[in-house]
Design a protein around this motif. Structure first.
Motif, PDB file in Angstrom:
ATOM      1  N   SER A  66     -59.088 -28.655 -15.594  1.00 24.19           N
ATOM      2  CA  SER A  66     -57.722 -28.208 -15.889  1.00 24.19           C
ATOM      3  C   SER A  66     -57.590 -26.710 -15.662  1.00 24.19           C
ATOM      4  CB  SER A  66     -57.352 -28.553 -17.336  1.00 24.19           C
ATOM      5  OG  SER A  66     -57.320 -29.945 -17.527  1.00 24.19           O
ATOM      6  N   PHE A  67     -58.613 -25.965 -16.054  1.00 23.77           N
ATOM      7  CA  PHE A  67     -58.560 -24.520 -15.920  1.00 23.77           C
ATOM      8  C   PHE A  67     -58.474 -24.091 -14.449  1.00 23.77           C
ATOM      9  CE2 PHE A  67     -60.995 -20.602 -15.152  1.00 23.77           C
ATOM     10  CZ  PHE A  67     -60.170 -19.688 -15.785  1.00 23.77           C
ATOM     11  N   VAL A  68     -59.363 -24.624 -13.610  1.00 32.30           N
ATOM     12  CA  VAL A  68     -59.374 -24.185 -12.219  1.00 32.30           C
ATOM     13  C   VAL A  68     -58.108 -24.616 -11.485  1.00 32.30           C
ATOM     14  CG1 VAL A  68     -61.876 -24.081 -12.068  1.00 32.30           C
ATOM     15  CG2 VAL A  68     -60.727 -26.215 -11.497  1.00 32.30           C
ATOM     16  N   ASN A  69     -57.545 -25.772 -11.847  1.00 30.57           N
ATOM     17  CA  ASN A  69     -56.290 -26.192 -11.231  1.00 30.57           C
ATOM     18  C   ASN A  69     -55.130 -25.315 -11.691  1.00 30.57           C
ATOM     19  OD1 ASN A  69     -56.380 -28.844  -9.522  1.00 30.57           O
ATOM     20  ND2 ASN A  69     -57.859 -29.154 -11.152  1.00 30.57           N
ATOM     21  N   ALA A  70     -55.187 -24.889 -12.946  1.00 27.04           N
ATOM     22  CA  ALA A  70     -54.143 -23.990 -13.445  1.00 27.04           C
ATOM     23  C   ALA A  70     -54.167 -22.669 -12.690  1.00 27.04           C
ATOM     24  CB  ALA A  70     -54.347 -23.752 -14.948  1.00 27.04           C
ATOM     25  N   VAL A  71     -55.367 -22.143 -12.441  1.00 29.00           N
ATOM     26  CA  VAL A  71     -55.497 -20.893 -11.696  1.00 29.00           C
ATOM     27  C   VAL A  71     -54.921 -21.054 -10.294  1.00 29.00           C
ATOM     28  CG1 VAL A  71     -57.150 -19.292 -10.662  1.00 29.00           C
ATOM     29  CG2 VAL A  71     -57.487 -20.075 -13.007  1.00 29.00           C
ATOM     30  N   PHE A  72     -55.280 -22.145  -9.624  1.00 28.54           N
ATOM     31  CA  PHE A  72     -54.805 -22.351  -8.258  1.00 28.54           C
ATOM     32  C   PHE A  72     -53.284 -22.475  -8.209  1.00 28.54           C
ATOM     33  CE2 PHE A  72     -53.683 -24.730  -4.474  1.00 28.54           C
ATOM     34  CZ  PHE A  72     -54.452 -24.103  -3.499  1.00 28.54           C
ATOM     35  N   LEU A  73     -52.709 -23.234  -9.118  1.00 32.74           N
ATOM     36  CA  LEU A  73     -51.259 -23.439  -9.094  1.00 32.74           C
ATOM     37  C   LEU A  73     -50.505 -22.161  -9.465  1.00 32.74           C
ATOM     38  CD1 LEU A  73     -51.149 -27.008 -10.583  1.00 32.74           C
ATOM     39  CD2 LEU A  73     -50.353 -26.325  -8.331  1.00 32.74           C
ATOM     40  N   SER A  74     -51.076 -21.357 -10.320  1.00 25.50           N
ATOM     41  CA  SER A  74     -50.460 -20.069 -10.625  1.00 25.50           C
ATOM     42  C   SER A  74     -50.451 -19.194  -9.375  1.00 25.50           C
ATOM     43  CB  SER A  74     -51.227 -19.382 -11.759  1.00 25.50           C
ATOM     44  OG  SER A  74     -50.586 -18.188 -12.143  1.00 25.50           O
ATOM     45  N   HIS A  75     -51.542 -19.231  -8.650  1.00 23.09           N
ATOM     46  CA  HIS A  75     -51.646 -18.469  -7.401  1.00 23.09           C
ATOM     47  C   HIS A  75     -50.664 -18.990  -6.356  1.00 23.09           C
ATOM     48  CE1 HIS A  75     -53.638 -15.675  -4.748  1.00 23.09           C
ATOM     49  NE2 HIS A  75     -53.894 -16.615  -3.868  1.00 23.09           N
ATOM     50  N   PHE A  76     -50.513 -20.293  -6.260  1.00 20.00           N
ATOM     51  CA  PHE A  76     -49.568 -20.886  -5.304  1.00 20.00           C
ATOM     52  C   PHE A  76     -48.134 -20.480  -5.627  1.00 20.00           C
ATOM     53  CE2 PHE A  76     -46.707 -24.589  -4.489  1.00 20.00           C
ATOM     54  CZ  PHE A  76     -46.601 -24.415  -3.123  1.00 20.00           C
ATOM     55  N   ARG A  77     -47.772 -20.472  -6.887  1.00 23.28           N
ATOM     56  CA  ARG A  77     -46.405 -20.076  -7.258  1.00 23.28           C
ATOM     57  C   ARG A  77     -46.153 -18.611  -6.907  1.00 23.28           C
ATOM     58  NH1 ARG A  77     -45.906 -21.055 -13.248  1.00 23.28           N
ATOM     59  NH2 ARG A  77     -48.167 -21.037 -13.207  1.00 23.28           N
ATOM     60  N   GLU A  78     -47.170 -17.768  -7.114  1.00 27.77           N
ATOM     61  CA  GLU A  78     -47.024 -16.359  -6.733  1.00 27.77           C
ATOM     62  C   GLU A  78     -46.797 -16.236  -5.230  1.00 27.77           C
ATOM     63  OE1 GLU A  78     -49.617 -12.278  -6.354  1.00 27.77           O
ATOM     64  OE2 GLU A  78     -50.472 -13.972  -7.448  1.00 27.77           O
ATOM     65  N   ALA A  79     -47.536 -17.021  -4.431  1.00 33.43           N
ATOM     66  CA  ALA A  79     -47.380 -16.978  -2.981  1.00 33.43           C
ATOM     67  C   ALA A  79     -45.983 -17.441  -2.567  1.00 33.43           C
ATOM     68  CB  ALA A  79     -48.439 -17.866  -2.320  1.00 33.43           C
ATOM     69  N   PHE A  80     -45.463 -18.440  -3.229  1.00 32.23           N
ATOM     70  CA  PHE A  80     -44.123 -18.947  -2.890  1.00 32.23           C
ATOM     71  C   PHE A  80     -43.056 -17.888  -3.210  1.00 32.23           C
ATOM     72  CE2 PHE A  80     -42.442 -23.407  -2.068  1.00 32.23           C
ATOM     73  CZ  PHE A  80     -41.245 -22.953  -1.543  1.00 32.23           C
ATOM     74  N   ILE A  81     -43.192 -17.229  -4.339  1.00 31.58           N
ATOM     75  CA  ILE A  81     -42.232 -16.174  -4.685  1.00 31.58           C
ATOM     76  C   ILE A  81     -42.347 -15.014  -3.701  1.00 31.58           C
ATOM     77  CG2 ILE A  81     -41.493 -14.542  -6.455  1.00 31.58           C
ATOM     78  CD1 ILE A  81     -40.912 -17.553  -6.999  1.00 31.58           C
ATOM     79  N   ALA A  82     -43.565 -14.727  -3.224  1.00 27.80           N
ATOM     80  CA  ALA A  82     -43.740 -13.685  -2.205  1.00 27.80           C
ATOM     81  C   ALA A  82     -42.987 -14.053  -0.937  1.00 27.80           C
ATOM     82  CB  ALA A  82     -45.223 -13.494  -1.904  1.00 27.80           C
ATOM     83  N   CYS A  83     -42.965 -15.334  -0.593  1.00 29.72           N
ATOM     84  CA  CYS A  83     -42.195 -15.779   0.572  1.00 29.72           C
ATOM     85  C   CYS A  83     -40.699 -15.559   0.361  1.00 29.72           C
ATOM     86  CB  CYS A  83     -42.485 -17.256   0.832  1.00 29.72           C
ATOM     87  SG  CYS A  83     -41.514 -17.972   2.179  1.00 29.72           S
ATOM     88  N   LEU A  84     -40.205 -15.841  -0.848  1.00 33.27           N
ATOM     89  CA  LEU A  84     -38.783 -15.609  -1.136  1.00 33.27           C
ATOM     90  C   LEU A  84     -38.450 -14.123  -1.026  1.00 33.27           C
ATOM     91  CD1 LEU A  84     -38.097 -17.986  -4.184  1.00 33.27           C
ATOM     92  CD2 LEU A  84     -38.156 -18.499  -1.737  1.00 33.27           C
ATOM     93  N   LEU A  85     -39.366 -13.276  -1.424  1.00 31.72           N
ATOM     94  CA  LEU A  85     -39.145 -11.838  -1.279  1.00 31.72           C
ATOM     95  C   LEU A  85     -39.074 -11.442   0.192  1.00 31.72           C
ATOM     96  CD1 LEU A  85     -41.455 -10.451  -4.119  1.00 31.72           C
ATOM     97  CD2 LEU A  85     -39.008  -9.931  -3.835  1.00 31.72           C
ATOM     98  N   GLN A  86     -39.934 -12.035   1.017  1.00 32.73           N
ATOM     99  CA  GLN A  86     -39.895 -11.741   2.447  1.00 32.73           C
ATOM    100  C   GLN A  86     -38.577 -12.190   3.070  1.00 32.73           C
ATOM    101  OE1 GLN A  86     -43.300 -13.087   4.691  1.00 32.73           O
ATOM    102  NE2 GLN A  86     -44.751 -12.478   3.091  1.00 32.73           N
TER     103      GLN A  86
END
Length: 631
Positions: A111-131
């Motif tokens: 659960s922990f490692v999946n939480a880390v990955f999904l948090s990172h994925f959401r950050e990447a998606f928001i970075a795309c919206l900023l672009q």
């Protein structure tokens, strides 16, 4: 642009992961692989380290496409009908995340490692919206395809809605504030003490899936902008070091998913994740996704890409108006059987090829016997019938020239030649434009390192003449030695003393010595063994080394008909040494016939059981790309 900007170290710190999309676009040279990748289809991008996977994926981002200039850039922007979300899986997380996971109860680690990955994925998606909105390149070439207008009120509502859904503390209701909150979430996940672990918090994060998160963001963004037809390419780099559950989900998404999303996955040629691709009922190549290997089986395609890279490096230098052939000349032995080099004058009396045939016949009785048995006369080579010219002469010409470059008369009546005492590789063999393209395999990092130094060397020459074959050979040889030195630094699998330990360096060297004897042994061979097939008799420890060698680019898959161009296990697959190592190991730049690996190694090492203890605790070789989230 100065020459120094292109003169990056051959195995330096450069990696597209560490530079922003704008810089990626400035350096970008598209190959046919990019146009395959950019299609509105799911894609699996396969290649070893340094083959350009990250660069290609990053070019699908809105900011990179907007920063890219030129006709091809305009064509790409007009064809690409989606926005790319680039999610890196950084190997630098490995120590931090795995050490943190060890402090957590085993039941919570997944659960922990999946939480880390999904948090990172959401950050990447928001970075795309900023672009898409305000994180734009300095020179914006957008024509309406990579930019979205978002009012302040809509942005505030969008960010508050997502923050509430994700239970984030949002200091500033903006995309920048939301991205900052996600970064803070990652920091908290990595810094919590064991006694402070919030089981419910981690469980809630890990219960989300990549696709569920993507849908949530896409729907909120559509509501905020009024763009309901948007499509997104979810690009995941280095998938082999993502959590196994994420790997499984993404491979499943390749088969059927929401039409708003396509998936672009980058993966190394060998990894445990490859097993998922070959399971019954999973997505299939050609139907559900395109498999795109980042190596060139077609010589012409490889040379065209290298030419584009060369032109990029030569631009704004005095070498810019000159062709690489004029600076490097053509290769003597590389392509004697190609239409560009087998005209009627190629084998006329006193030509370079005729001299090679004649001299090798004189010093090598085995070669003379080979020609005699086939009715080939070196004194009238250009008079050979068309049938024999095609089936015999042109086929063996590169091997005959290669052998002649290394051999001299044995000085006795046996007719067995001996090796010349050379200070390095023969310049006639490892020089010329064709040899540079072939030796670097079309690998952009390898080619760029060598090409930039060759161009720099030419621009510093007072004569202005073509680089000598000796200069070119020295450059290729230096690169081969540097690569081999790096391989030699990869440690043994473990520290056991009760079994024979074989390093990757030793394995590759043993293979090279075997192949060297095939082409430079006592007897001339028209079809030498230059490849190997991993058979069931190959010890497990050596099979693991083969996969490590594949992932670092030291060997290449030679049976390109593989279903997915990946190898979860090497048994039954055929490989060859990468041509970059050829100058160091005295090997021709070509593919030969194959032999079982166990047979090759038995001849080199004797009984292979010495590498196969009955009981063994294995440790993944350091050269492999280790699983980021493996505990």
């Amino acid at each position: 642009m100065s020459q120094a900007q292109f003169a990056s170290p051959f195995f330096g710190a450069y990696n597209a992961r560490h530079i922003n999309p704008e810089e990626v676009a400035r350096q970008f040279v598209p190959s046919s692989k990019f146009w395959e990748l950019s299609a509105l289809r799911n894609s699996l991008l396969i290649g070893p380290r340094g083959s350009g996977k990250t660069h290609l994926l990053k070019m699908l981002q809105p900011k990179a496409l907007a920063a890219w200039s030129g006709e091809e850039a305009s064509e790409a922007r007009s064809k690409i009908s989606y926005w790319g979300v680039f999610t890196p899986t950084d190997i630098n997380w490995k120590t931090q995340v795995e050490q943190r996971a060890k402090q957590i109860q085993p039941s919570q680690r997944s659960s922990f490692v999946n939480a880390v990955f999904l948090s990172h994925f959401r950050e990447a998606f928001i970075a795309c919206l900023l672009q898409l909105t305000r994180d734009r390149p300095e020179i914006d070439n957008d024509t309406g395809t990579t930019r979205v207008t978002l009012s302040k009120e809509s942005e505030i509502q969008l960010c508050i809605s997502l923050a509430n859904a994700w239970r984030l503390t949002l200091g500033i209701p903006s995309l920048d504030g939301l991205k900052l909150a996600l970064v803070e979430e990652l920091v908290q996940l990595g810094s919590r003490r064991l006694t402070d672990v919030n089981t419910e918090y981690i469980s809630r994060l890990s219960d989300m899936s990549v696709l569920a998160v993507a849908k949530e963001i896409a729907e909120h963004f559509s509501s905020a902008t009024g763009i309901y037809t948007a499509r997104w390419a979810l690009c995941f780099d280095e998938l082999e070091i993502a959590p196994p559950t994420v790997q499984n989900d993404l491979f499943q998404y390749l088969r059927s998913t929401d039409q708003r999303f396509i998936f672009k996955l980058a993966i190394s040629p060998s990894n445990d994740a490859s097993k998922l691709l070959n399971q019954e009922g999973t997505a299939s190549v050609g139907n559900d996704y395109d498999a795109i290997p980042l190596w060139f089986s077609d010589q012409g395609e490889r040379e065209r890409f290298c030419l584009r890279l060369w032109e990029k490096h030569a631009s704004r230098t005095s070498a810019s108006p000159l062709s690489p052939q004029s600076l490097l000349q053509r290769s003597r032995f590389q392509f004697a059987n190609e239409s560009v080099s087998h005209g009627p004058r190629r084998y006329q009396d006193n030509s370079a090829w005729a001299r090679d045939f004649t001299e090798l016949e004189r010093i090598d009785r085995s070669f003379a016997d080979y020609l005699y048995q086939r009715g080939i006369r070196t004194s009238a080579l250009n008079a050979t019938s068309r049938e024999k010219m095609n089936s015999v002469v042109r086929k063996i010409a590169p091997l005959a020239g290669f052998r002649r470059a290394y051999m001299t008369s044995g000085g006795d009546t046996t007719g067995i030649p001996t090796r010349q005492k050379l200070k390095g590789p023969p310049p006639d063999v490892f020089s010329g434009w064709d040899a540079v393209c072939t030796a670097t395999e079309g690998n952009p990092r390898w080619f760029s390192g060598i090409a930039s130094r060759l161009i720099l060397k030419w621009t510093q020459s007072a004569s202005g003449r073509a680089l000598t074959r000796e200069q070119q050979t020295q450059e290729l040889w230096a690169s081969a030695k540097k690569f081999l030195a790096w391989i030699n630094a990869i440690p043994l699998e473990d520290g056991r003393i009760d079994v024979r330990q074989l390093s990757l360096y030793e394995l590759l060297t043993a293979l090279a010595k075997y192949f060297e004897q095939e082409v430079l042994g006592k007897t001339f061979k028209s079809d030498p063994v230059l490849a190997f097939t991993v058979d069931p008799k190959t010890p497990d420890s050596i099979q693991r080394l083969i996969l490590t060698a594949l992932n670092i680019g030291a060997i290449v898959i030679a049976d390109d008909d593989g279903i997915n161009f990946t190898a979860a296990a090497p048994i039954g697959r055929t490989f060859r040494l990468v041509h970059l190592l050829a100058p160091q190991f005295n090997l021709p730049l070509r593919k030969g016939k194959t032999r079982n690996l166990s047979a090759i190694l038995s001849k080199q090492f004797g009984d292979l059981s010495q590498f196969s203890p009955t009981t063994r605790q294995t440790k993944e070789p350091q050269g492999a790309q280790l699983g980021l989230f493996e505990s």
